[in-house]
Scaffold this active site. Structure first.
Site, PDB file in Angstrom:
ATOM      1  N   GLY A 120       0.861  -1.171   0.000  1.00 57.39           N
ATOM      2  CA  GLY A 120       0.036  -0.115  -0.099  1.00 57.39           C
ATOM      3  C   GLY A 120       1.005   1.079  -0.111  1.00 57.39           C
ATOM      4  O   GLY A 120       0.300   2.251  -0.032  1.00 57.39           O
ATOM      5  N   CYS A 121       2.159   1.079   0.089  1.00 59.74           N
ATOM      6  CA  CYS A 121       3.052   2.250  -0.011  1.00 59.74           C
ATOM      7  C   CYS A 121       3.702   2.110  -1.200  1.00 59.74           C
ATOM      8  O   CYS A 121       4.210   1.292  -1.903  1.00 59.74           O
ATOM      9  CB  CYS A 121       4.136   2.169   1.213  1.00 59.74           C
ATOM     10  SG  CYS A 121       3.287   2.136   2.722  1.00 59.74           S
ATOM     11  N   GLN A 122       3.934   3.490  -1.996  1.00 54.18           N
ATOM     12  CA  GLN A 122       4.498   3.763  -3.048  1.00 54.18           C
ATOM     13  C   GLN A 122       6.067   3.299  -2.964  1.00 54.18           C
ATOM     14  O   GLN A 122       6.649   2.836  -4.115  1.00 54.18           O
ATOM     15  CB  GLN A 122       4.145   5.103  -3.847  1.00 54.18           C
ATOM     16  CG  GLN A 122       4.738   5.201  -5.151  1.00 54.18           C
ATOM     17  CD  GLN A 122       4.218   6.359  -5.752  1.00 54.18           C
ATOM     18  OE1 GLN A 122       4.052   7.542  -5.174  1.00 54.18           O
ATOM     19  NE2 GLN A 122       4.279   6.547  -6.936  1.00 54.18           N
ATOM     20  N   SER A 123       6.455   3.926  -2.251  1.00 55.02           N
ATOM     21  CA  SER A 123       7.974   3.604  -1.961  1.00 55.02           C
ATOM     22  C   SER A 123       8.067   2.531  -0.871  1.00 55.02           C
ATOM     23  O   SER A 123       7.152   2.090  -0.238  1.00 55.02           O
ATOM     24  CB  SER A 123       8.591   4.952  -1.102  1.00 55.02           C
ATOM     25  OG  SER A 123       7.615   5.189  -0.112  1.00 55.02           O
TER      26      SER A 123
END
Length: 140
Positions: free
Chosen positions: A50-53
């Site tokens: 759920g985190c782009q990074s």
């Protein structure tokens, strides 16, 4: 120190900055001060979805308290990781589960994050609470 007291401290720190660029700079500073992430926990299962990074989060229980270790490959996100660890690490599972984390709205963090970072923050909070729920279940 309780989660509420830590949140009050964070709100006070961020209130000293008027511009969001200064708040971002402070977030980056917090990320730079984050305890080094132990490479043995830099594994696929500790990567937050759920985190782009990339965000790694590891938790363990010691003397009835939950402790977190985290890292990110993005400097602002790493600061957010540092902030969340500061707010929740060293607390009981129940206190983490019950925490309202009002400081996020009070400092205006959520409204100043891009939608992807905001989603990442929600995923991070969810994972930290899931760790607390799992540790609480182990205690029962």
């Amino acid at each position: 120190m309780t989660i509420k007291e830590i949140q009050d401290e964070i709100v006070e720190e961020f209130s000293s900055f008027e511009e969001w660029m200064d708040k971002y700079a402070y977030l980056i500073e917090l990320g730079n001060d984050l305890e080094p992430y132990n490479d043995q926990y830099r594994v696929e299962q500790n990567i937050l979805e759920g985190c782009q990074s990339k965000v790694w989060l590891h938790a363990w229980m010691e003397d009835g308290k939950v402790y977190y270790m985290g890292d990110s490959d993005a400097i602002i996100v790493k600061g957010i990781v540092a902030l969340m660890i500061r707010a929740l690490s060293g607390q009981s599972p129940q206190d983490i589960i019950d925490s309202d984390l009002s400081f996020i709205d009070e400092i205006g963090l959520k409204e100043h994050l891009s939608p992807t970072r905001s989603n990442g923050l929600v995923a991070m909070i969810k994972q930290m609470r899931l760790f607390a729920i799992a540790f609480k279940a182990q205690q029962a």
